[in-house]
Enzyme design. Structure first.
Site: not given
Length: 481
Positions: A91, A129, A180, A182
């Protein structure tokens, strides 16, 4: 399996070491195009997912997403038809100058490359993702651009994020002991006009699923040991053991701090507090200058006050501890700090630890924090060693046969830290396909819904599944009783 006989095909962009590949091939999908710019990660991907295939079944390998998406058209080798586009895209900040919130504003970012492919090919399903911060307040603009662009391109997507982590899943559904979280963006192609009509008449589509434990699984039931190999089976295990060298006495750092843990339990019957302990800030609270504290960031002033109060409350123990461990003053500054997040553990050697720039962090030996691309490798206290790259791959839900194509361990840890957690990705993808099945190709839907719920295979030891089975048995007995 030929392309024609596969229930669906997929494209794997920003592919890393193949987390999405493991998920989609689990459902019988065949990869037809891969793009990954990092040489080491691409080599690992090819080694595990491409080389074992017959030559005629191997996907096209691309080295740079920009080569696949020129301004005019796409790479001639890019497939015409495929069922799923998967991408763990980086990103980048979007320009806010124009506030166009669409395809034009995405230009110049790596998301734009994905958008260009979607504009040209319209695959039925997208599975994207990104890091949790993508939906944080600082990136609200980026999020809006992504959602608006996907809708312009004809994809039904929710403006509310789907956030998930593998530690929410039980072992039988592909969970692993790693926190984690996401963001997953899942979309179904229905065309721009229908997207507009649905939003107008029905409003926003809900996120694919709600963040939280699944099927009653308690994440506190995890045990890090379930992803570890037997020490006897690890080649060159000394490379992972904590060092004792004078220049880097890792074992001594832990032993000295553990001495304080033991003294606190023995003389106070208390665990260490949860705020960061800064030994260099252990001074009487009365010695703190309020004017100087006012000049500091509030969080830092708060830590200094809490450490001073901790010192005042336990001065006798701290004084005796420092007298018994005069070498503590020679520890690096970051090793004179400790963050206790291990609940009621009675020893540091019972915890999972990390040597961080901000200090030593100790956590309960249930699940580990998110693997990261930089080297902050988890230390399993009971094993007195760091986890290996092979074990880190299993935390991501990759099978035991998975291995790395590079000799440098730092690269292996980096590749895993940049990867996708297979169990979490499969769970959200399957949920999306099940919900949108009326608008998706029947062969794809059938393949996904008929595939086993656990995509991670033998990533966990048999003890994990035995533990879950025993929990289920006890639960059934309670219901019957």
């Amino acid at each position: 399996m030929t392309t024609a006989s596969a229930p669906f095909t997929f494209v794997d962009l920003f592919a890393g070491i193949g987390g999405f590949h493991s998920v989609l091939s689990h459902a019988g999908g065949r990869c037809v195009y891969v793009s990954e710019i990092d040489d080491a990660a691409r080599s690992t991907y090819v080694h595990n997912w491409v080389t074992p295939l017959p030559e005629k079944m191997r996907p096209t390998i691309n080295t740079d997403i920009n080569l696949a998406t020129p301004d005019e058209g796409l790479d001639p080798d890019f497939p015409e038809n495929f069922g799923v586009l998967a991408a763990g895209f980086p990103c980048q900040p979007f320009s806010k100058s124009g506030h166009q919130h669409g395809m034009e504003e995405a230009r110049g970012t790596l998301f734009w490359n994905i958008a260009r492919i979607l504009e040209e090919r319209h695959p039925p399903v997208i599975l994207l993702e990104n890091v949790r911060n993508l939906v944080g307040p600082r990136h609200r603009h980026e999020w809006d651009v992504i959602i608006d662009t996907l809708r312009e391109l004809g994809y039904r997507v929710s403006s509310k994020p789907t956030v998930f982590s593998p530690h929410f899943l039980p072992p039988s559904m592909g969970g692993t002991p790693q926190v984690r979280e996401r963001v997953f963006i899942l979309g179904t192609y229905i065309g721009p006009e229908r997207v507009k009509e649905e939003i107008k008449t029905r409003g926003d589509v809900p996120p694919t699923l709600t963040r939280g434990p699944v099927n009653g699984w308690d994440p506190r039931n995890w045990d890090v040991e379930w992803v570890l190999d037997d020490d006897a089976d690890i080649e060159n295990i000394d490379r992972y053991r904590l060092t004792t060298a004078e220049t880097k006495p890792e074992t001594e750092w832990i032993n000295v701090w553990d001495d304080l843990v033991q003294r606190m339990w023995a003389y106070r019957g208390e665990r260490l507090p949860g705020f960061p302990l800064w030994a260099d800030a252990w001074v009487p609270e009365s010695s703190l200058n309020p004017n100087e504290l006012d000049l500091l960031p509030p969080w830092k002033a708060d830590f200094l006050i809490k450490n001073a109060r901790f010192y005042d409350q336990h001065r006798d123990i701290i004084t005796a501890w420092r007298t018994a461990n005069p070498n503590f003053n020679q520890f690096p500054p970051s090793r004179r700090k400790l963050e206790w997040q291990a609940q009621d553990a009675t020893s540091l050697w019972e915890t999972v630890m990390h040597f961080r720039p901000s200090g030593i962090r100790a956590k309960a030996p249930t699940y580990v924090p998110a693997l990261v691309a930089i080297t902050q490798t988890s230390i399993v206290g009971k094993r007195r060693r760091k986890i290996t790259p092979h074990e880190a791959a299993r935390l991501q839900g990759l099978p035991r046969w998975f291995d790395f194509a590079n000799a440098r361990e730092a690269l292996s840890y980096k590749q895993v830290g940049n990867g996708v957690a297979a169990g979490a990705a499969w769970y959200v993808f399957r949920a999306h396909v099940e919900r949108d099945q009326d608008d998706l190709p029947r062969a794809l839907v059938r393949a996904v819904l008929d595939a086993p719920l656990n995509p991670t295979g033998d990533a966990l030891s048999p003890e994990a599944f035995a533990f879950e089975a025993e929990l289920d048995r006890e639960s059934q007995e309670l219901l019957v009783g």
